[in-house]
Design a protein around this motif. Structure first.
Motif, PDB file in Angstrom:
ATOM      1  N   ILE A   1       0.667   4.265  -3.082  1.00  0.00           N
ATOM      2  CA  ILE A   1       0.517   5.852  -2.069  1.00  0.00           C
ATOM      3  C   ILE A   1       1.413   6.629  -2.836  1.00  0.00           C
ATOM      4  O   ILE A   1       0.884   7.445  -3.160  1.00  0.00           O
ATOM      5  CB  ILE A   1       0.628   6.187  -0.963  1.00  0.00           C
ATOM      6  N   LEU A   2       2.864   5.913  -2.911  1.00  0.00           N
ATOM      7  CA  LEU A   2       4.131   7.319  -3.487  1.00  0.00           C
ATOM      8  C   LEU A   2       3.230   6.850  -4.758  1.00  0.00           C
ATOM      9  O   LEU A   2       4.256   8.183  -5.194  1.00  0.00           O
ATOM     10  CB  LEU A   2       5.204   6.059  -3.241  1.00  0.00           C
ATOM     11  N   ILE A   3       3.189   6.264  -5.478  1.00  0.00           N
ATOM     12  CA  ILE A   3       3.678   5.990  -7.442  1.00  0.00           C
ATOM     13  C   ILE A   3       1.517   6.937  -7.399  1.00  0.00           C
ATOM     14  O   ILE A   3       1.976   8.003  -7.961  1.00  0.00           O
ATOM     15  CB  ILE A   3       2.819   4.595  -7.847  1.00  0.00           C
TER      16      ILE A   3
ATOM     17  N   SER B   1       0.431  -1.542   0.140  1.00  0.00           N
ATOM     18  CA  SER B   1       0.243   0.421  -0.078  1.00  0.00           C
ATOM     19  C   SER B   1       0.982   1.504   0.164  1.00  0.00           C
ATOM     20  O   SER B   1       0.287   2.784  -0.663  1.00  0.00           O
ATOM     21  CB  SER B   1      -1.150  -0.002   1.413  1.00  0.00           C
ATOM     22  N   ARG B   2       2.066   1.275   0.630  1.00  0.00           N
ATOM     23  CA  ARG B   2       3.090   2.356   0.329  1.00  0.00           C
ATOM     24  C   ARG B   2       3.737   2.611  -0.688  1.00  0.00           C
ATOM     25  O   ARG B   2       3.365   3.616  -1.276  1.00  0.00           O
ATOM     26  CB  ARG B   2       4.325   2.061   1.338  1.00  0.00           C
ATOM     27  N   THR B   3       3.730   1.339  -1.530  1.00  0.00           N
ATOM     28  CA  THR B   3       3.925   1.758  -2.935  1.00  0.00           C
ATOM     29  C   THR B   3       2.886   2.617  -4.236  1.00  0.00           C
ATOM     30  O   THR B   3       3.801   2.639  -4.531  1.00  0.00           O
ATOM     31  CB  THR B   3       4.470   0.387  -3.625  1.00  0.00           C
TER      32      THR B   3
ATOM     33  N   PHE C   1      16.623   7.555  -3.066  1.00  0.00           N
ATOM     34  CA  PHE C   1      15.935   7.029  -2.093  1.00  0.00           C
ATOM     35  C   PHE C   1      15.866   5.776  -1.349  1.00  0.00           C
ATOM     36  O   PHE C   1      15.151   5.111   0.511  1.00  0.00           O
ATOM     37  CB  PHE C   1      13.497   6.295  -2.859  1.00  0.00           C
ATOM     38  N   HIS C   2      16.332   5.251  -1.757  1.00  0.00           N
ATOM     39  CA  HIS C   2      17.126   3.670  -1.404  1.00  0.00           C
ATOM     40  C   HIS C   2      17.831   3.806  -0.376  1.00  0.00           C
ATOM     41  O   HIS C   2      18.558   2.937   0.278  1.00  0.00           O
ATOM     42  CB  HIS C   2      17.258   2.846  -1.623  1.00  0.00           C
TER      43      HIS C   2
ATOM     44  N   LEU D   1       1.308   9.473  -5.344  1.00  0.00           N
ATOM     45  CA  LEU D   1       1.695  11.057  -4.868  1.00  0.00           C
ATOM     46  C   LEU D   1       2.443  11.676  -6.435  1.00  0.00           C
ATOM     47  O   LEU D   1       2.202  12.533  -6.573  1.00  0.00           O
ATOM     48  CB  LEU D   1       2.409  11.162  -4.586  1.00  0.00           C
ATOM     49  N   GLY D   2       3.395  10.758  -6.930  1.00  0.00           N
ATOM     50  CA  GLY D   2       3.936  10.722  -8.037  1.00  0.00           C
ATOM     51  C   GLY D   2       3.243  11.168  -8.517  1.00  0.00           C
ATOM     52  O   GLY D   2       4.039  12.705  -9.909  1.00  0.00           O
TER      53      GLY D   2
END
Length: 66
Positions: free
Chosen positions: A6-8, A2-4, A64-65, A10-11
C-alpha cells in the motif's frame, strides 16, 4: 506485506501527481553524470544522479524507521 504494498502504491501515486514539477528538476543532467558518445553507441551513466537519489532515499528510510 500488505502495508508495504500500500505504501509503495501511494508513493507511485504521489510521484505521478508531482511529475510535472519533478520533470523540471535537472536530474540526469548533473555534473558528474557520464555521457560517452562513440561512432555507433551512446553510453549514459548517471553517477551523480544515482548518488543523490540514494542519499535522499536513505534519509527517508531512516526517518520512517525512527
Amino acid at each position: 506485506m500488505s502495508r508495504t504494498l500500500i505504501l509503495i502504491g501511494l508513493g507511485i501515486v504521489v510521484v505521478g501527481l508531482l511529475w510535472p514539477w519533478l520533470s523540471k528538476l535537472p536530474l540526469g543532467r548533473l555534473p558528474g553524470d557520464l555521457l560517452i558518445r562513440r561512432e555507433h553507441i551512446t553510453l549514459y551513466i548517471p553517477v551523480t544522479t544515482m548518488v543523490l537519489i540514494s542519499a535522499i532515499l536513505s534519509l527517508l528510510v531512516w526517518l520512517f524507521h525512527r
